[in-house]
Design an enzyme around this catalytic site. Structure first.
Site, PDB file in Angstrom:
ATOM      1  N   SER A   1       0.866  -1.173  -0.129  1.00  0.00           N
ATOM      2  CA  SER A   1       0.034   0.197   0.120  1.00  0.00           C
ATOM      3  C   SER A   1       0.873   1.322   0.068  1.00  0.00           C
ATOM      4  CB  SER A   1      -0.828  -0.080   1.239  1.00  0.00           C
ATOM      5  OG  SER A   1      -0.286   0.618   2.415  1.00  0.00           O
ATOM      6  N   LYS A   2       0.213   2.141  -0.513  1.00  0.00           N
ATOM      7  CA  LYS A   2       0.921   3.349  -0.642  1.00  0.00           C
ATOM      8  C   LYS A   2       1.400   4.254   0.519  1.00  0.00           C
ATOM      9  CE  LYS A   2       0.677   7.528  -3.580  1.00  0.00           C
ATOM     10  NZ  LYS A   2       1.526   7.144  -4.677  1.00  0.00           N
ATOM     11  N   ARG A   3       0.774   3.961   1.895  1.00  0.00           N
ATOM     12  CA  ARG A   3       1.331   4.406   2.980  1.00  0.00           C
ATOM     13  C   ARG A   3       2.808   3.735   3.413  1.00  0.00           C
ATOM     14  NH1 ARG A   3      -2.508   1.877   5.876  1.00  0.00           N
ATOM     15  NH2 ARG A   3      -3.853   1.785   4.148  1.00  0.00           N
TER      16      ARG A   3
END
Ligand code: GLU
Length: 496
Positions: A260-262
């Site tokens: 995920s982008k996080r």
């Protein structure tokens, strides 16, 4: 296979996730292998998620990766255009089409108007949670007579349209990766099909579009697997032929969680900016969740088209392994032409203020030489500035042990002075001069072999290893060679 038609149907969220690129790639490989058509459709029915420039970004990422398609949404002369007989290919332009099919479902009794307010739905959900049930719509509006519902709409009441699933019925379908799947409607929700803003939900739009666009195989991420029974029921409700389903395993990080982008880089653009070559990223992603029968790892797109099969797509999530991506990228960098790597390297060098545009234009040969000295040992193009600092830096540090080992001896002043004197006599220290330079120093000083080359290398680069000395001399040029030799003299005589 006859007339294969597949589609990649991203939502324009602002960037293309590498998992999305892999989905596009598998669609592409399957389409090309079967001489079928590959379509790019934009699924933008969630207006709350609208992002300016997102469609352009998606298309540019696909283009960069070399994934071509035949129909759908393209960019021409900077403008978004659509091509093909089944358009529009952007869902927000198809609202009247969805309305027509929603009306059909309502008339046939497969869908119903629902007037429940958000407050009521929240309350029901809360109560279900408390009593340990799985939260789902309780069917409050399922049996409102159609005429009554239409009256309420006329009076201006807000509504959505929901799918009216039959009670306690098994829904069966076959997935090429997952096999046979059966789900009972008692475990499913009366899905919203049309929202109060008049936009369809993904579930309605995807089924209508896949049918009208003649899609034969639906190849998408496994996060959509739980939605598939609803889609199957919709095909049945409309009386349409169902496509073949292929759900791909998720691209996971090392902790087996969705990438995920996080946690960092997940978009195709991120990888492009980090200096990955498109063919390397694509080659690597092909192997996350699939492997060819012969286990070949380095493959061109053409080879992948030949070898690809859904039978060999794994059921479990593929782990994203940056080391392997680096290994594949370094292979493609090594086997690329120097000119290509030079052109890719220039923006990174400019960005670090190591060169400017003018220098880049006037010093192609020098840059090629720089690239050649680094090319064998690069994971990414973005490493070039840092790995060429030993050339660009005004001065270098020489580790004390290394200095003692190679330069703390009587030859050093003779060697360094000879280098300084000799190079001062050369006006234009070009590559030919660099090639004959060490021979001249040998003749001048009588120092040869290891005693000549190793101290010179350490004096000029601060390292025992590295590229050919001729390249180092040429890349450093006259001034830096003099400066570095003088610096060694200072260290030798204890001045610094
Ligand atoms: N719009 C969906 C997405 O963003 C596509 C799902 C599908 O391929 O059916 O992933």
């Amino acid at each position: 296979m006859d007339n294969v038609r597949v589609r990649f149907a991203p939502s324009p969220t602002g960037y293309l996730h590498i998992g999305g690129l892999r989905t596009a790639l598998y669609n592409y490989l399957f389409a090309r292998q079967n001489k079928g058509n590959f379509i790019l459709r934009i699924e933008d029915t969630d207006q709350t998620r609208f992002v300016e420039g997102a469609i352009e970004n998606l298309i540019n990422s696909l283009l960069w990766a070399g994934i071509s398609y035949d129909e759908g949404v393209f960019i021409e002369n900077g403008k978004i255009v659509e091509k093909g007989e089944f358009g529009p290919y952007i869902q927000s332009k198809r609202l009247d089409i969805y309305q027509k099919y929603v009306d059909e479902l309502i008339e046939k009794g497969h869908a119903y108007y629902c007037f429940c307010t958000k407050e009521r739905l929240d309350k029901v959900r809360e109560e279900q949670k408390i009593s340990g049930q799985i939260p789902r719509y309780d069917g409050f509006c399922r049996n409102i007579p159609l005429e009554e519902a239409k009256e309420r709409i006329k009076k201006g009441e807000e509504y959505v349209v929901r799918l009216k699933l039959p009670l306690n019925r098994d829904i069966n379908f076959y997935d090429m990766v997952r096999g046979h799947i059966t789900i009972n409607t008692s475990d499913m929700d009366d899905q919203v099909l049309l929202k109060s803003d008049g936009f369809p939900t993904y579930h309605l739009a995807v089924v209508v579009d896949d049918h009208l666009m003649g899609i034969t195989h639906i190849v998408r991420g496994e996060e959509w697997l739980p939605s598939t029974p609803k889609h199957i029921y919709l095909y049945e409700a409309f009386g349409w032929e169902k496509p073949t389903y292929v759900h791909l395993p998720t691209v996971l990080n090392k902790d087996r969680k969705k990438l995920s982008k996080r946690q960092g880089d997940v978009s195709v653009e991120d990888f492009r900016n980090k200096g990955y070559l498109p063919e390397a990223l694509v080659n690597y992603l092909a192997l996350v969740g699939w492997s060819p029968e012969d286990n070949q790892e380095i493959m061109s797109l053409e080879e992948m088209v030949e070898k690809f099969s859904f039978e060999r797509v794994s059921k479990t999530g593929g782990i994203f392994d940056i080391d392997k991506l680096n290994w594949i990228n370094s292979h493609y960098i090594r086997t690329s032409s120097t000119e290509r790597i030079r052109e890719l390297a220039i923006p990174y060098l400019i960005n670090e203020n190591l060169i400017d545009e003018k220098f880049a234009k006037e010093n192609e040969y020098w840059l090629d030489c720089l690239v050649d000295t680094l090319k064998e040992n690069l994971n990414t193009i973005a490493e070039i500035p840092q790995k060429s600092m030993f050339i660009f830096a005004e001065q270098i540090d020489i580790d004390k042990d290394l200095f003692d080992q190679h330069l703390n001896n009587d030859n050093t002043p003779i060697l360094m002075n000879a280098i300084i004197e000799e190079i001062q006599n050369i006006d234009n220290f070009n590559i030919d001069e660099a090639k004959t330079f060490m021979k001249k120093i040998q003749q001048k000083t009588g120092i040869k072999g290891k005693n000549l080359f190793m101290p010179t290398r350490v004096a000029l680069t601060g390292s025992e290893h590295g590229p050919e000395l001729v390249n180092i001399l040429f890349l450093l040029g006259k001034d830096k060679i003099i400066n570095r030799a003088r610096n060694v003299l200072k260290i030798y005589s204890g001045i610094i």
